[in-house]
Design an enzyme around this catalytic site. Sequence first.
Site, PDB file in Angstrom:
ATOM      1  CE  LYS A  74      -3.841   2.034   2.667  1.00 58.08           C
ATOM      2  NZ  LYS A  74      -4.727   1.831   3.834  1.00 58.08           N
ATOM      3  CB  SER A 149      -8.023   3.669   2.765  1.00 52.29           C
ATOM      4  OG  SER A 149      -7.185   3.062   3.717  1.00 52.29           O
ATOM      5  CB  SER A 173      -8.195   0.738   5.607  1.00 52.60           C
ATOM      6  OG  SER A 173      -8.888   1.936   5.459  1.00 52.60           O
TER       7      SER A 173
END
Length: 469
Positions: A74, A149, A173
């Site tokens: 990420k 996210s 997330s």
Amino acid sequence: MYKNFSNIQADLKSGSITLPKLVEQYLSVIEEKKHLNAFLEVFTEEAKEKAVAIQERFIQGNAGRLAGMVIGLKDNIVYKGHKVSASSKILKDFESLYSATVVERLLEEDAIIIGRLNCDEFAMGASNENSAFGPVKNAFDETRVSGGSSGGAAVSVQAGMCLASLGSDTGGSIRQPASFCGLYGFKPTYGFVSRWGLIAYASSFDIIGPITHSVNDMQLLLEVIAGGDAQDATSVQEPIPSFLGAKTSKPKYKFAYIKETLEADGVEPAVKKATEAYIQSLKAAGHTVEGISFDLLSVLIPVYYTLTTAEASSNLSRFAGMHYGHRSVKATDLESTIKKSRTEGFGPEVKRRIMLGTFVLSAGYYDAYYSKAQKVRRLVQDRTKKIFEEFDFIISPTSPTTAFKIGEKSDNPIAMYLADIFTVHANIAGIPAVSIPNGMDENGMPIGLQLMAPHGKDAELLALCASLA
Ligand code: GLN
């Protein structure tokens, strides 16, 4: 498409695949599925070179435990000498001077990091639509969101662009995008994985964890990345139970489900049905499952958004156009440098949260909002502990809905915040939670089931998942 690391290792051993070939395969899927927008950058040449070197070590028998693991990061986890932006314009083209502890641990075991993955800006969002670099599309239906996210982290795995990924979870997330994409996603106990090198959103909630196709891969990755770290004072001091080979401690468990999570407004019928069916299957397998009431459910979202925005407003004050990141070309003096750089660099959701957080921390409102929310956080923790005196695990849907259409909620922040209603509980309480696949809805979109365990029972939670899979 490989869905399990043990298959890759077996094929590497038999010679039916080589690491350079495996990396080639992933790179070609990444190219073919570029339009999903999961990757912000692919480390093509570096991945190819590593593949050659690790293949050599593999043949000599001295490769690390993750030789053959191709993984995505990420874009809020830093990797020395590589760009990292938190999907924000304010950090566009910023290059990290050091690596996150999790990255060092992965590399020591010969994992190949193939690129950085799109996410909501500074990990603030539930659909990946808040990225400065565009939304990530769900590979099962490209008109739908990936979840957020860690949307890129989920879709890259879902679409076979890498075997696994690391995301971060402040309020759901990792688990929510995993659930929207039909994958496993794990949020460890707070402090079980080092936050060193994770770009901070809300430091008392943030944690790094894996997204995978299988429980085994999740256990292996955690075995490598989890454990205390001198660089993170909030990480565990004591050794933690091993994930590999962890066994369930009882033949039959006691599960609680919070009745309100099935009765709450906005829980889609297919999600409710799938959760009820799961409860039935646990009962059929001889476990006890009881419905309980949790009257604090309705305060979880307000507490979460009060505290996380407060922490975010403080954490994000470092992005001021001074030491690094975007600096406005229109700046004329100190104040205008800060104002203009932040105005130009941050997106609307990040600005909204900085303002909210600044408000709840301001002298006149601190007691009414921030310190009150802290007290309620404590209540949630105490109440949750009480539940675990009687029950081993708590189950609920991961999210009230399956993946929604891109654009459907983007102009309604409250509707978007409610997507986190079941996931924020674990972050407020600091406990481990996992999302596992639990069937599909009528549109063929995946449904996720969440299991929460007591503080520190991460290995047992995953052992349970392995036994249920
Ligand atoms: N959707 C939640 C939020 O917007 C969770 C984010 C996260 O876990 N990073 O804050």
